[in-house]
Design a protein around this motif. Structure first.
Motif, short mmCIF file in Angstrom:
data_model
loop_
_atom_site.label_atom_id
_atom_site.label_comp_id
_atom_site.label_asym_id
_atom_site.label_seq_id
_atom_site.Cartn_x
_atom_site.Cartn_y
_atom_site.Cartn_z
N THR A 66 0.82 -1.22 0.00
CA THR A 66 0.00 0.00 0.00
C THR A 66 0.85 1.26 0.00
O THR A 66 0.31 2.36 0.06
CB THR A 66 -0.96 0.01 1.21
N SER A 67 2.17 1.12 -0.10
CA SER A 67 3.06 2.28 -0.18
C SER A 67 3.05 2.84 -1.61
O SER A 67 2.36 2.32 -2.50
CB SER A 67 4.48 1.87 0.22
N TRP A 68 3.85 3.86 -1.82
CA TRP A 68 3.95 4.43 -3.17
C TRP A 68 4.51 3.40 -4.15
O TRP A 68 4.12 3.37 -5.31
CB TRP A 68 4.82 5.69 -3.17
N ASP A 71 1.66 1.09 -5.04
CA ASP A 71 0.76 1.79 -5.96
C ASP A 71 1.33 1.84 -7.37
O ASP A 71 0.61 1.63 -8.35
CB ASP A 71 0.49 3.21 -5.47
N LEU A 72 2.63 2.10 -7.47
CA LEU A 72 3.29 2.13 -8.77
C LEU A 72 3.26 0.76 -9.44
O LEU A 72 2.92 0.63 -10.62
CB LEU A 72 4.73 2.62 -8.62
#
Length: 127
Positions: A66-68, A71-72
């Motif tokens: 769920t971190s950046w 997401d990426l």
């Protein structure tokens, strides 16, 4: 043996003068996206196994996904999934013996590329 006279022949085209066609690029992208989707599937399985294993392990996996970075990865996976899906439809169309001429094949290649970006944007907006 008889003397063989060597003839100077040009070498085959090198990467500096060879221009890849759109159809070859889309073929390579189909393979790359298929392999990338396998990696994404492993990440999802890791997250599910972490949820089944314990609360601390799940917190670690969930923090990563769920971190950046997560997401990426999942946004690029959506792009890969849509591209792979559209390329599969294009391949089925080719298997039917249609669209095999170069102009049509290039139009379908561009449709896969542009369509996957548009569908990814719609997916990210809706989800």
């Amino acid at each position: 043996m008889a003397d063989v006279k060597r003839v100077e022949r040009p070498l085959s085209p090198h990467i500096q003068i060879y221009r890849p066609q759109l159809t070859s690029i889309t073929s390579i992208l189909t393979r790359i996206t298929g392999n990338a989707l396998v990696v994404t599937a492993f990440l999802v399985v890791w997250w599910l196994l972490a949820a089944a294993t314990g609360e601390e392990y799940y917190a670690t996996a969930n923090a990563v996904l769920t971190s950046w970075f997560g997401d990426l990865v999942f946004s690029l996976s959506a792009l890969g999934m849509w591209y792979h899906y559209l390329a599969g439809l294009r391949h089925l169309y080719f298997d039917a013996g249609k669209g095999l001429d170069i102009p049509t094949a290039e139009k379908l290649g561009w449709a896969c590329l542009i369509g996957s970006v548009v569908l990814t944007v719609i997916t990210i907006i809706l989800v």
